[in-house]
Design a protein around this motif. Sequence first.
Motif, PDB file in Angstrom:
ATOM      1  N   ARG A   1       0.840  -1.145   0.043  1.00 43.31           N
ATOM      2  CA  ARG A   1      -0.052  -0.158  -0.078  1.00 43.31           C
ATOM      3  C   ARG A   1       0.740   1.415  -0.087  1.00 43.31           C
ATOM      4  O   ARG A   1       0.226   2.368  -0.463  1.00 43.31           O
ATOM      5  CB  ARG A   1      -0.891   0.197   1.303  1.00 43.31           C
ATOM      6  CG  ARG A   1      -2.073  -0.898   1.212  1.00 43.31           C
ATOM      7  CD  ARG A   1      -2.774  -0.622   2.486  1.00 43.31           C
ATOM      8  NE  ARG A   1      -4.163  -1.403   2.226  1.00 43.31           N
ATOM      9  CZ  ARG A   1      -4.608  -2.026   3.318  1.00 43.31           C
ATOM     10  NH1 ARG A   1      -4.469  -1.921   4.724  1.00 43.31           N
ATOM     11  NH2 ARG A   1      -5.761  -2.587   3.155  1.00 43.31           N
ATOM     12  N   SER A   2       2.120   1.168   0.560  1.00 40.40           N
ATOM     13  CA  SER A   2       2.909   2.380   0.575  1.00 40.40           C
ATOM     14  C   SER A   2       3.399   2.770  -0.726  1.00 40.40           C
ATOM     15  O   SER A   2       4.319   3.850  -0.608  1.00 40.40           O
ATOM     16  CB  SER A   2       4.054   1.986   1.726  1.00 40.40           C
ATOM     17  OG  SER A   2       4.973   1.094   1.138  1.00 40.40           O
ATOM     18  N   ALA A   3       3.436   1.897  -1.722  1.00 40.82           N
ATOM     19  CA  ALA A   3       4.039   2.205  -3.114  1.00 40.82           C
ATOM     20  C   ALA A   3       2.726   2.184  -4.194  1.00 40.82           C
ATOM     21  O   ALA A   3       2.922   1.438  -5.015  1.00 40.82           O
ATOM     22  CB  ALA A   3       4.787   1.124  -3.347  1.00 40.82           C
ATOM     23  N   PRO A   4       1.858   3.298  -4.267  1.00 41.11           N
ATOM     24  CA  PRO A   4       0.903   3.374  -5.264  1.00 41.11           C
ATOM     25  C   PRO A   4       1.294   3.503  -6.365  1.00 41.11           C
ATOM     26  O   PRO A   4       0.484   3.547  -7.610  1.00 41.11           O
ATOM     27  CB  PRO A   4      -0.104   4.562  -4.500  1.00 41.11           C
ATOM     28  CG  PRO A   4       0.869   5.160  -3.595  1.00 41.11           C
ATOM     29  CD  PRO A   4       1.777   4.322  -3.070  1.00 41.11           C
ATOM     30  N   ASP A   5       2.613   3.757  -6.307  1.00 46.30           N
ATOM     31  CA  ASP A   5       3.236   4.350  -7.620  1.00 46.30           C
ATOM     32  C   ASP A   5       3.973   3.006  -8.573  1.00 46.30           C
ATOM     33  O   ASP A   5       4.267   3.227  -9.686  1.00 46.30           O
ATOM     34  CB  ASP A   5       4.285   5.475  -7.610  1.00 46.30           C
ATOM     35  CG  ASP A   5       5.192   5.067  -6.679  1.00 46.30           C
ATOM     36  OD1 ASP A   5       4.613   4.199  -5.680  1.00 46.30           O
ATOM     37  OD2 ASP A   5       6.375   5.456  -6.600  1.00 46.30           O
ATOM     38  N   ILE A   6       3.748   1.849  -7.813  1.00 46.31           N
ATOM     39  CA  ILE A   6       4.171   0.649  -8.377  1.00 46.31           C
ATOM     40  C   ILE A   6       2.954  -0.433  -8.564  1.00 46.31           C
ATOM     41  O   ILE A   6       2.146  -0.393  -7.795  1.00 46.31           O
ATOM     42  CB  ILE A   6       5.249   0.130  -7.585  1.00 46.31           C
ATOM     43  CG1 ILE A   6       6.542   1.005  -7.331  1.00 46.31           C
ATOM     44  CG2 ILE A   6       5.712  -1.376  -8.079  1.00 46.31           C
ATOM     45  CD1 ILE A   6       7.479   0.357  -6.343  1.00 46.31           C
ATOM     46  N   LEU A   7       3.014  -0.927  -9.807  1.00 47.40           N
ATOM     47  CA  LEU A   7       2.046  -2.018 -10.253  1.00 47.40           C
ATOM     48  C   LEU A   7       2.945  -3.433  -9.716  1.00 47.40           C
ATOM     49  O   LEU A   7       3.917  -3.796 -10.229  1.00 47.40           O
ATOM     50  CB  LEU A   7       1.814  -1.858 -11.512  1.00 47.40           C
ATOM     51  CG  LEU A   7       0.748  -3.206 -11.883  1.00 47.40           C
ATOM     52  CD1 LEU A   7      -0.578  -3.151 -11.177  1.00 47.40           C
ATOM     53  CD2 LEU A   7       0.473  -3.093 -13.589  1.00 47.40           C
ATOM     54  N   PHE A   8       2.172  -4.041  -8.637  1.00 44.11           N
ATOM     55  CA  PHE A   8       2.622  -5.470  -8.183  1.00 44.11           C
ATOM     56  C   PHE A   8       2.039  -6.594  -8.919  1.00 44.11           C
ATOM     57  O   PHE A   8       0.747  -6.528  -9.129  1.00 44.11           O
ATOM     58  CB  PHE A   8       2.647  -5.372  -6.639  1.00 44.11           C
ATOM     59  CG  PHE A   8       3.253  -4.587  -5.969  1.00 44.11           C
ATOM     60  CD1 PHE A   8       4.468  -4.908  -5.847  1.00 44.11           C
ATOM     61  CD2 PHE A   8       2.890  -3.090  -5.580  1.00 44.11           C
ATOM     62  CE1 PHE A   8       5.391  -3.977  -4.997  1.00 44.11           C
ATOM     63  CE2 PHE A   8       3.659  -2.579  -4.760  1.00 44.11           C
ATOM     64  CZ  PHE A   8       4.960  -2.578  -4.485  1.00 44.11           C
ATOM     65  N   VAL A   9       2.789  -7.337  -9.345  1.00 47.70           N
ATOM     66  CA  VAL A   9       2.039  -8.440 -10.249  1.00 47.70           C
ATOM     67  C   VAL A   9       2.567 -10.011  -9.242  1.00 47.70           C
ATOM     68  O   VAL A   9       3.624 -10.155  -9.025  1.00 47.70           O
ATOM     69  CB  VAL A   9       2.425  -8.621 -11.627  1.00 47.70           C
ATOM     70  CG1 VAL A   9       1.842  -9.705 -12.157  1.00 47.70           C
ATOM     71  CG2 VAL A   9       2.237  -7.503 -12.197  1.00 47.70           C
ATOM     72  N   THR A  10       1.380 -10.526  -8.945  1.00 49.54           N
ATOM     73  CA  THR A  10       1.787 -11.594  -8.250  1.00 49.54           C
ATOM     74  C   THR A  10       1.018 -13.064  -8.743  1.00 49.54           C
ATOM     75  O   THR A  10      -0.005 -13.021  -9.386  1.00 49.54           O
ATOM     76  CB  THR A  10       1.189 -11.441  -6.603  1.00 49.54           C
ATOM     77  OG1 THR A  10       1.720 -12.756  -5.869  1.00 49.54           O
ATOM     78  CG2 THR A  10      -0.267 -11.598  -6.436  1.00 49.54           C
ATOM     79  N   ALA A  11       1.788 -14.188  -8.600  1.00 49.87           N
ATOM     80  CA  ALA A  11       1.431 -15.546  -8.855  1.00 49.87           C
ATOM     81  C   ALA A  11       0.047 -15.999  -7.954  1.00 49.87           C
ATOM     82  O   ALA A  11       0.429 -15.919  -6.555  1.00 49.87           O
ATOM     83  CB  ALA A  11       2.547 -16.556  -8.586  1.00 49.87           C
ATOM     84  N   ALA A  12      -0.847 -16.452  -8.577  1.00 55.84           N
ATOM     85  CA  ALA A  12      -1.792 -17.090  -7.776  1.00 55.84           C
ATOM     86  C   ALA A  12      -1.531 -18.035  -6.623  1.00 55.84           C
ATOM     87  O   ALA A  12      -1.831 -18.082  -5.652  1.00 55.84           O
ATOM     88  CB  ALA A  12      -2.938 -17.443  -8.545  1.00 55.84           C
ATOM     89  N   GLY A  13      -0.604 -19.058  -7.116  1.00 56.67           N
ATOM     90  CA  GLY A  13      -0.293 -20.324  -6.408  1.00 56.67           C
ATOM     91  C   GLY A  13      -0.631 -21.486  -7.254  1.00 56.67           C
ATOM     92  O   GLY A  13      -1.311 -21.537  -8.191  1.00 56.67           O
ATOM     93  N   ASN A  14       0.004 -22.535  -6.832  1.00 59.89           N
ATOM     94  CA  ASN A  14      -0.206 -23.970  -7.484  1.00 59.89           C
ATOM     95  C   ASN A  14      -0.863 -24.903  -6.868  1.00 59.89           C
ATOM     96  O   ASN A  14      -0.423 -26.310  -7.001  1.00 59.89           O
ATOM     97  CB  ASN A  14       1.279 -24.283  -7.818  1.00 59.89           C
ATOM     98  CG  ASN A  14       2.118 -23.283  -8.983  1.00 59.89           C
ATOM     99  OD1 ASN A  14       1.577 -22.642  -9.526  1.00 59.89           O
ATOM    100  ND2 ASN A  14       3.560 -23.370  -8.604  1.00 59.89           N
ATOM    101  N   SER A  15      -1.745 -24.701  -5.781  1.00 54.84           N
ATOM    102  CA  SER A  15      -2.296 -25.531  -4.912  1.00 54.84           C
ATOM    103  C   SER A  15      -3.936 -25.721  -5.205  1.00 54.84           C
ATOM    104  O   SER A  15      -4.472 -26.481  -4.809  1.00 54.84           O
ATOM    105  CB  SER A  15      -2.383 -25.120  -3.572  1.00 54.84           C
ATOM    106  OG  SER A  15      -1.176 -24.976  -3.113  1.00 54.84           O
ATOM    107  N   ASP A  16      -4.302 -25.477  -6.569  1.00 56.70           N
ATOM    108  CA  ASP A  16      -5.488 -25.770  -6.855  1.00 56.70           C
ATOM    109  C   ASP A  16      -6.526 -25.247  -6.083  1.00 56.70           C
ATOM    110  O   ASP A  16      -7.632 -26.015  -5.681  1.00 56.70           O
ATOM    111  CB  ASP A  16      -5.842 -27.299  -7.519  1.00 56.70           C
ATOM    112  CG  ASP A  16      -7.231 -27.513  -8.058  1.00 56.70           C
ATOM    113  OD1 ASP A  16      -7.745 -26.677  -8.784  1.00 56.70           O
ATOM    114  OD2 ASP A  16      -7.373 -28.749  -7.989  1.00 56.70           O
ATOM    115  N   ASN A  17      -6.523 -24.076  -5.527  1.00 56.41           N
ATOM    116  CA  ASN A  17      -7.414 -23.727  -4.357  1.00 56.41           C
ATOM    117  C   ASN A  17      -7.919 -22.316  -4.409  1.00 56.41           C
ATOM    118  O   ASN A  17      -7.367 -21.835  -5.363  1.00 56.41           O
ATOM    119  CB  ASN A  17      -6.601 -23.860  -3.044  1.00 56.41           C
ATOM    120  CG  ASN A  17      -5.434 -22.977  -2.945  1.00 56.41           C
ATOM    121  OD1 ASN A  17      -4.931 -22.515  -4.025  1.00 56.41           O
ATOM    122  ND2 ASN A  17      -4.961 -22.492  -1.699  1.00 56.41           N
TER     123      ASN A  17
END
Length: 624
Positions: free
Chosen positions: A484-500
Amino acid sequence: MTNFRLLLLLPLLLLPLASCKKNEAATSAQAPAKKAVHTLDDLPRHTYPLDGKAVSLFDSAPKANALADAVQKDIEADLATYDVEDTTTLKKLKGTLLAIAILKDDTETALRLIREIRDLETKPSAKLVTGLVSETRLTVGQVSSYSQMGPNFSLSAAFREALAAKVAAMPWNVVQAEVKDLKGSFEIRSENLIRGVVESEIEPAVAKTHTLSADTAARLLSLRAFLLYSLPLKADVVAVLSDAVAKHQTKKPDIWAARNLDLSREKNLVPVPVGIWDSGVDLPLYKGNVETGGDNAPAVIAFDLHSNLVTGPLFPIAPADQKRLPEMKNQIKGFLDLRAAVDSPEATEVKKKTSSIPQDQVKPYLEDLELFGNYAHGTHVAGIAVAGNPAARLVVGRITFDYHMIPEVPTVEQAVKDVESYKQTVAFFRARRVRVVNMSWGGDLRSIEDALEANGVGKDAADRAKTARKIFDIGRDGLLDALRSAPDILFVTAAGNSDNDVAFDEVIPSSFILPNLITVGAVDQAGDETSFTSFGKNVSVYADGFEVKSKIPGGTVMPFSGTSMASPNVANLAAKLFALDPALSPLDAAALIRDGADPSPSDSRILLMNPARSFALLKARHQK
């Protein structure tokens, strides 16, 4: 660092059996309302006493049956008491009931469970392949009872014929990845491997506490069922599935080439700092794509396992391990080839190794795989993130991940240090004017509980749950505040590999909802949802995460699978949009990515990133 792990899909050796059983309890009009379950943490924890070693459950039917009775009673009571709508949780809970039905030689119940799990499955391939081997074995009347199987049991011609007929009747373009995975998982499993994993991962905790959590008890019962009733079928299953693979040499169509956005020849691009928050990057492989400071040194911030500041863009390998890196690489390649049904020398060596490995060598063997996976992961991710973009400039935020089968004990003190490292890393990215950061890692509450149990910490499962919640909340809140402290950055994250469902299981950061965060699921080359990808309302876009080729340290190109590979594909698109139009905000770029996505050809629920379409939307934006 506490609780976080890389999201590279390495072979899953010891998954418990999965299935579902409809809850038939408390269905009358007078039955009390069930308690709502909003997250996995809402379910109760159960603990079971164990006299002796965990492997004794493999060898003692009376002991295993007593545990099975206790576990079954608790699961059925929970299903009668709690309103569990999460399909992944239902499959796990009721998958344990399936293992118990198998152990009790209850053919009718086992067949019903296999049918019912298919009703829960939403992924087309899993709906078809789930229970394939077990159902075939159960429905061919030549072997009417599990008890007829022994260590030298082999499927009869009737079983082989029935299994082959089932596979032949399935649409190969839908099930090929699942069938190849099933073939590979049978090829690498052996009794010594399974017993060695239990000896390494479970026995140390049992020796301290003389108890099992419900999750560990379920795992052991499922493994006992596999050892007794599935492993004896190994040669026959592999033969049938190998024949099916050999008959289908055609590959799925690749939709990604037509969607690609290559800026290699584009002029007037603006350099874009791209953060790779991962296990480290072999930066010399990406000369020309590295951000440097005034001293011409690469832009790197790095932390060790205990969140102490260290130096270097790539995880340092000890001299003794350096000599074994070629061997580790071959092991990883062998496993990846087996998953893809590729007949290579490395795959042959892995099959040979895992089939004959002594129990005392299982721990170092599997830890080598994990170590090399950690070592290679960030470099592979970085290659995907900068592909086709000469304007990309890598900025490295290196995390150190534990690769041991029994991780270090999670503590409040370490969680507090971890939070400080998150804040420092994000501040570092902001100081270097990073526009997009890729995060192919994550963690959850239950993994902290598992780590506490593995170390014999806590008087019982409920006690560990309280401790884990305290530790998890510190890390979750700290990471959320850092992003939240970096609204000037777009963060892209992996969902995960646990089929959940990432929200239900409280997976972080993929369960976060932030305007400057995109969570990415994985599909294959044809745009079909992979069997492993996690999902949920938080997962807004999907990208190629199946056998994606990129470099590993040293420069070798290898195909890795996982949402770890899907996420940097989206980060790659974001960086290209910023290079074309530096005035875009993170919200602008995220909107272009989401609005440019279109439905998968096989499933309209899945929105696939489409770089060419997002680029067209950007051009239209400029023309207004």
